[in-house]
Design a protein around this motif. Structure first.
Motif, PDB file in Angstrom:
ATOM      1  N   ALA A  88       0.829  -1.207   0.000  1.00 50.36           N
ATOM      2  CA  ALA A  88       0.000   0.000   0.000  1.00 50.36           C
ATOM      3  C   ALA A  88       0.861   1.255   0.000  1.00 50.36           C
ATOM      4  O   ALA A  88       0.542   2.231  -0.678  1.00 50.36           O
ATOM      5  CB  ALA A  88      -0.932  -0.005   1.204  1.00 50.36           C
ATOM      6  N   HIS A  89       1.962   1.235   0.726  1.00 54.27           N
ATOM      7  CA  HIS A  89       2.846   2.399   0.754  1.00 54.27           C
ATOM      8  C   HIS A  89       3.421   2.676  -0.629  1.00 54.27           C
ATOM      9  O   HIS A  89       3.618   3.821  -1.005  1.00 54.27           O
ATOM     10  CB  HIS A  89       3.965   2.193   1.770  1.00 54.27           C
ATOM     11  CG  HIS A  89       3.504   2.365   3.181  1.00 54.27           C
ATOM     12  ND1 HIS A  89       4.213   3.051   4.125  1.00 54.27           N
ATOM     13  CD2 HIS A  89       2.392   1.932   3.819  1.00 54.27           C
ATOM     14  CE1 HIS A  89       3.561   3.040   5.277  1.00 54.27           C
ATOM     15  NE2 HIS A  89       2.456   2.358   5.104  1.00 54.27           N
ATOM     16  N   LYS A  90       3.687   1.626  -1.391  1.00 50.90           N
ATOM     17  CA  LYS A  90       4.203   1.796  -2.754  1.00 50.90           C
ATOM     18  C   LYS A  90       3.137   2.350  -3.695  1.00 50.90           C
ATOM     19  O   LYS A  90       3.455   3.016  -4.670  1.00 50.90           O
ATOM     20  CB  LYS A  90       4.686   0.459  -3.308  1.00 50.90           C
ATOM     21  CG  LYS A  90       5.901  -0.090  -2.614  1.00 50.90           C
ATOM     22  CD  LYS A  90       6.247  -1.458  -3.167  1.00 50.90           C
ATOM     23  CE  LYS A  90       7.357  -2.114  -2.355  1.00 50.90           C
ATOM     24  NZ  LYS A  90       7.626  -3.481  -2.834  1.00 50.90           N
ATOM     25  N   ARG A  91       1.863   2.080  -3.399  1.00 55.11           N
ATOM     26  CA  ARG A  91       0.774   2.450  -4.303  1.00 55.11           C
ATOM     27  C   ARG A  91      -0.053   3.652  -3.844  1.00 55.11           C
ATOM     28  O   ARG A  91      -1.034   3.985  -4.468  1.00 55.11           O
ATOM     29  CB  ARG A  91      -0.195   1.266  -4.462  1.00 55.11           C
ATOM     30  CG  ARG A  91       0.436   0.098  -5.139  1.00 55.11           C
ATOM     31  CD  ARG A  91      -0.618  -0.931  -5.380  1.00 55.11           C
ATOM     32  NE  ARG A  91      -0.079  -2.131  -5.994  1.00 55.11           N
ATOM     33  CZ  ARG A  91      -0.828  -3.116  -6.425  1.00 55.11           C
ATOM     34  NH1 ARG A  91      -2.132  -3.054  -6.316  1.00 55.11           N
ATOM     35  NH2 ARG A  91      -0.256  -4.163  -6.968  1.00 55.11           N
ATOM     36  N   TYR A  92       0.311   4.312  -2.753  1.00 57.70           N
ATOM     37  CA  TYR A  92      -0.500   5.412  -2.234  1.00 57.70           C
ATOM     38  C   TYR A  92      -0.830   6.451  -3.279  1.00 57.70           C
ATOM     39  O   TYR A  92      -1.921   6.982  -3.314  1.00 57.70           O
ATOM     40  CB  TYR A  92       0.185   6.086  -1.067  1.00 57.70           C
ATOM     41  CG  TYR A  92      -0.105   5.469   0.270  1.00 57.70           C
ATOM     42  CD1 TYR A  92       0.556   5.932   1.389  1.00 57.70           C
ATOM     43  CD2 TYR A  92      -1.004   4.447   0.442  1.00 57.70           C
ATOM     44  CE1 TYR A  92       0.331   5.378   2.644  1.00 57.70           C
ATOM     45  CE2 TYR A  92      -1.252   3.864   1.670  1.00 57.70           C
ATOM     46  CZ  TYR A  92      -0.586   4.335   2.767  1.00 57.70           C
ATOM     47  OH  TYR A  92      -0.820   3.793   3.991  1.00 57.70           O
ATOM     48  N   LYS A  93       0.085   6.770  -4.159  1.00 58.21           N
ATOM     49  CA  LYS A  93      -0.182   7.786  -5.168  1.00 58.21           C
ATOM     50  C   LYS A  93      -1.377   7.406  -6.031  1.00 58.21           C
ATOM     51  O   LYS A  93      -2.171   8.251  -6.405  1.00 58.21           O
ATOM     52  CB  LYS A  93       1.047   8.039  -6.034  1.00 58.21           C
ATOM     53  CG  LYS A  93       2.133   8.761  -5.287  1.00 58.21           C
ATOM     54  CD  LYS A  93       3.304   9.053  -6.186  1.00 58.21           C
ATOM     55  CE  LYS A  93       4.396   9.722  -5.368  1.00 58.21           C
ATOM     56  NZ  LYS A  93       5.587   9.958  -6.167  1.00 58.21           N
TER      57      LYS A  93
END
Length: 97
Positions: A88-93
């Motif tokens: 999720a941190h990688k995909r937040y954008k």
């Protein structure tokens, strides 16, 4: 994962890909995630929910997983994705963080 609506609860719908991901996890994790997602039937009392900038919402699940969802017109909840917190941190954008 739909339950009948009452005055204080709403339907919680899970996108096919999110459900496939959940079902691929070990039983203990599946049970944990589904228990948390069912808490969205009463979104006013659901824990660890945050509104993101683009209108999507996020729910942290037991310091291990994150669910992204929308509240649809009429109040039903649509679970868009479930993933590990690291993913999720990688995909937040993508979800407007």
């Amino acid at each position: 994962m739909q339950r009948s609506s009452t005055e204080s609860s709403v339907n919680v719908n899970i996108e096919k890909r999110a459900l496939q991901y959940i079902n691929s996890l070990p039983e203990k994790d599946r049970r944990l995630i589904k228990t948390h997602l069912l808490k969205l039937e009463d979104p006013h009392t659901a824990p660890d929910v945050e509104l993101l900038k683009n209108g999507h919402c996020r729910m942290h699940i037991a310091h291990s997983y994150t669910a992204f969802f929308d509240v649809a017109p009429g109040g039903s909840i649509n679970i868009l994705a479930v993933m590990t917190i690291e993913e999720a941190h990688k995909r937040y954008k993508r979800f407007g963080r």
